[in-house]
Scaffold this motif. Structure first.
Motif, PDB file in Angstrom:
ATOM      1  N   ASP A  22     -34.020  15.891  21.916  1.00  0.00           N
ATOM      2  CA  ASP A  22     -33.549  16.187  20.564  1.00  0.00           C
ATOM      3  C   ASP A  22     -32.324  15.364  20.172  1.00  0.00           C
ATOM      4  N   LYS A  23     -32.238  14.159  20.730  1.00  0.00           N
ATOM      5  CA  LYS A  23     -31.179  13.221  20.365  1.00  0.00           C
ATOM      6  C   LYS A  23     -31.773  12.174  19.429  1.00  0.00           C
ATOM      7  N   PRO A  24     -30.975  11.677  18.471  1.00  0.00           N
ATOM      8  CA  PRO A  24     -31.504  10.633  17.583  1.00  0.00           C
ATOM      9  C   PRO A  24     -32.032   9.448  18.387  1.00  0.00           C
ATOM     10  N   PHE A  25     -33.142   8.938  17.956  1.00  0.00           N
ATOM     11  CA  PHE A  25     -33.869   7.881  18.653  1.00  0.00           C
ATOM     12  C   PHE A  25     -33.944   6.660  17.752  1.00  0.00           C
ATOM     13  N   ALA A  26     -33.607   5.482  18.299  1.00  0.00           N
ATOM     14  CA  ALA A  26     -33.652   4.240  17.522  1.00  0.00           C
ATOM     15  C   ALA A  26     -35.064   3.675  17.533  1.00  0.00           C
ATOM     16  N   ASP A  27     -35.779   3.853  16.444  1.00  0.00           N
ATOM     17  CA  ASP A  27     -37.129   3.317  16.300  1.00  0.00           C
ATOM     18  C   ASP A  27     -37.020   1.931  15.682  1.00  0.00           C
ATOM     19  N   ALA A  28     -37.408   0.896  16.417  1.00  0.00           N
ATOM     20  CA  ALA A  28     -37.309  -0.503  15.967  1.00  0.00           C
ATOM     21  C   ALA A  28     -35.872  -0.868  15.585  1.00  0.00           C
ATOM     22  N   GLY A  29     -34.902  -0.295  16.289  1.00  0.00           N
ATOM     23  CA  GLY A  29     -33.511  -0.651  16.076  1.00  0.00           C
ATOM     24  C   GLY A  29     -32.793   0.160  15.007  1.00  0.00           C
ATOM     25  N   VAL A  30     -33.464   1.133  14.410  1.00  0.00           N
ATOM     26  CA  VAL A  30     -32.824   1.943  13.365  1.00  0.00           C
ATOM     27  C   VAL A  30     -33.004   3.425  13.667  1.00  0.00           C
ATOM     28  N   PHE A  31     -32.033   4.221  13.221  1.00  0.00           N
ATOM     29  CA  PHE A  31     -32.087   5.659  13.459  1.00  0.00           C
ATOM     30  C   PHE A  31     -32.612   6.426  12.253  1.00  0.00           C
ATOM     31  N   ARG A  32     -32.432   5.858  11.056  1.00  0.00           N
ATOM     32  CA  ARG A  32     -32.793   6.611   9.857  1.00  0.00           C
ATOM     33  C   ARG A  32     -33.349   5.670   8.805  1.00  0.00           C
ATOM     34  N   LYS A  33     -34.424   6.097   8.143  1.00  0.00           N
ATOM     35  CA  LYS A  33     -34.990   5.374   7.013  1.00  0.00           C
ATOM     36  C   LYS A  33     -34.856   6.256   5.781  1.00  0.00           C
ATOM     37  N   VAL A  34     -34.420   5.662   4.680  1.00  0.00           N
ATOM     38  CA  VAL A  34     -34.318   6.399   3.425  1.00  0.00           C
ATOM     39  C   VAL A  34     -35.184   5.694   2.397  1.00  0.00           C
ATOM     40  N   ARG A  35     -36.105   6.455   1.823  1.00  0.00           N
ATOM     41  CA  ARG A  35     -36.980   5.925   0.778  1.00  0.00           C
ATOM     42  C   ARG A  35     -36.581   6.544  -0.555  1.00  0.00           C
ATOM     43  N   ALA A  40     -42.853   8.440  -9.279  1.00  0.00           N
ATOM     44  CA  ALA A  40     -44.257   8.080  -9.121  1.00  0.00           C
ATOM     45  C   ALA A  40     -44.482   7.130  -7.943  1.00  0.00           C
ATOM     46  N   GLU A  41     -43.543   6.202  -7.741  1.00  0.00           N
ATOM     47  CA  GLU A  41     -43.716   5.187  -6.711  1.00  0.00           C
ATOM     48  C   GLU A  41     -42.430   4.993  -5.921  1.00  0.00           C
ATOM     49  N   VAL A  42     -42.577   4.562  -4.663  1.00  0.00           N
ATOM     50  CA  VAL A  42     -41.413   4.220  -3.846  1.00  0.00           C
ATOM     51  C   VAL A  42     -40.778   2.965  -4.435  1.00  0.00           C
ATOM     52  N   THR A  43     -39.471   3.004  -4.673  1.00  0.00           N
ATOM     53  CA  THR A  43     -38.772   1.850  -5.245  1.00  0.00           C
ATOM     54  C   THR A  43     -37.945   1.099  -4.216  1.00  0.00           C
ATOM     55  N   SER A  44     -37.610   1.736  -3.090  1.00  0.00           N
ATOM     56  CA  SER A  44     -36.909   1.030  -2.023  1.00  0.00           C
ATOM     57  C   SER A  44     -37.021   1.795  -0.715  1.00  0.00           C
ATOM     58  N   THR A  45     -36.888   1.046   0.369  1.00  0.00           N
ATOM     59  CA  THR A  45     -36.784   1.620   1.701  1.00  0.00           C
ATOM     60  C   THR A  45     -35.625   0.914   2.375  1.00  0.00           C
ATOM     61  N   ALA A  46     -34.655   1.673   2.853  1.00  0.00           N
ATOM     62  CA  ALA A  46     -33.487   1.108   3.534  1.00  0.00           C
ATOM     63  C   ALA A  46     -33.340   1.777   4.892  1.00  0.00           C
ATOM     64  N   VAL A  47     -32.755   1.050   5.850  1.00  0.00           N
ATOM     65  CA  VAL A  47     -32.591   1.576   7.207  1.00  0.00           C
ATOM     66  C   VAL A  47     -31.115   1.631   7.577  1.00  0.00           C
ATOM     67  N   PHE A  48     -30.789   2.607   8.458  1.00  0.00           N
ATOM     68  CA  PHE A  48     -29.394   2.874   8.816  1.00  0.00           C
ATOM     69  C   PHE A  48     -29.256   3.129  10.308  1.00  0.00           C
ATOM     70  N   GLY A  49     -28.032   2.928  10.805  1.00  0.00           N
ATOM     71  CA  GLY A  49     -27.706   3.147  12.208  1.00  0.00           C
ATOM     72  C   GLY A  49     -27.389   4.602  12.489  1.00  0.00           C
ATOM     73  N   LEU A  50     -26.966   4.876  13.717  1.00  0.00           N
ATOM     74  CA  LEU A  50     -26.700   6.233  14.188  1.00  0.00           C
ATOM     75  C   LEU A  50     -25.673   6.966  13.340  1.00  0.00           C
ATOM     76  N   HIS A  51     -24.648   6.259  12.857  1.00  0.00           N
ATOM     77  CA  HIS A  51     -23.566   6.901  12.098  1.00  0.00           C
ATOM     78  C   HIS A  51     -23.673   6.646  10.600  1.00  0.00           C
ATOM     79  N   GLY A  52     -24.848   6.295  10.124  1.00  0.00           N
ATOM     80  CA  GLY A  52     -25.066   6.099   8.697  1.00  0.00           C
ATOM     81  C   GLY A  52     -24.739   4.719   8.183  1.00  0.00           C
ATOM     82  N   GLU A  53     -24.342   3.802   9.064  1.00  0.00           N
ATOM     83  CA  GLU A  53     -24.014   2.443   8.646  1.00  0.00           C
ATOM     84  C   GLU A  53     -25.299   1.667   8.341  1.00  0.00           C
ATOM     85  N   PRO A  54     -25.267   0.752   7.357  1.00  0.00           N
ATOM     86  CA  PRO A  54     -26.453  -0.072   7.079  1.00  0.00           C
ATOM     87  C   PRO A  54     -26.861  -0.836   8.337  1.00  0.00           C
ATOM     88  N   ALA A  55     -28.152  -0.887   8.592  1.00  0.00           N
ATOM     89  CA  ALA A  55     -28.668  -1.564   9.777  1.00  0.00           C
ATOM     90  C   ALA A  55     -29.771  -2.532   9.362  1.00  0.00           C
TER      91      ALA A  55
END
Length: 182
Positions: A22-35, A40-55
């Motif tokens: 139950d620890k955050p896991f880095a999938d392909a080098g990122v911990f979090r994806k925000v869409r 109606a449609e996805v306008t962006s997908t961004a990825v972030f590090g463990l502490h919320g920093e842009p990755a």
């Protein structure tokens, strides 16, 4: 094995991966994806590090993919950006954006690789664009590779400028004929 959350957040939908402990896991080098989406449609997908920093994700080597759709021209553009918001070349492909034009039936009829200024650019497979033609049952029956001016060109990886295909009633390829640009 990992589990992912899929929570609505103010900016859109957030996906975070966790390991078996139950620890955050880095999938392909990122911990979090925000869409984000426009309702109606996805306008962006961004990825972030463990502490919320842009990755930057390991797969595409980009921080954010932004999508725009022009209903008047039936064109959708996917542009790639680094963690500072600057245009970024997509890893191993050599383009900064992809523009897809659809026909009235929603089929991709023109796929273009673009540089950061929105101009067609030569990419790794040796082409800048592909024009697709369909039969009455929506099977792709022709694909043409194009240079930056729109003229036919032979792709360096595929070795052809045009392929004509015959398909059966179920869309299975029966025949493919390949042509160079002459």
């Amino acid at each position: 094995i990992r589990r992912s959350t899929d929570d609505d957040v103010p900016e859109g939908r957030e996906v975070t991966s966790y390991d078996l402990e139950d620890k955050p896991f880095a999938d392909a080098g990122v911990f979090r994806k925000v869409r984000t989406w426009d309702g109606a449609e996805v306008t962006s997908t961004a990825v972030f590090g463990l502490h919320g920093e842009p990755a930057v994700g390991l797969g595409a080597s980009v921080h954010e993919i932004r999508a725009t759709f022009d209903h008047g021209t039936h064109t959708e553009t996917f542009a790639f950006f680094d963690e500072r918001g600057k245009p970024q070349v997509y890893r191993d492909r050599w383009f900064s954006a992809v523009r897809i034009t659809e026909d009235a039936r929603g089929r991709d009829v023109l796929i273009e690789s673009l540089d950061a200024q929105g101009n067609r650019t030569l990419v790794k497979d040796g082409i800048t664009a592909a024009r697709c033609t369909y039969d009455e049952t929506s099977n792709e029956v022709r694909r043409e590779h194009l240079d930056p001016t729109g003229a036919p060109m032979t792709g360096s990886q595929d070795g052809y400028a045009r392929v004509d295909m015959k398909k059966d009633a179920h869309g299975n390829k029966l025949e493919a004929r390949f042509f160079d640009e002459r």
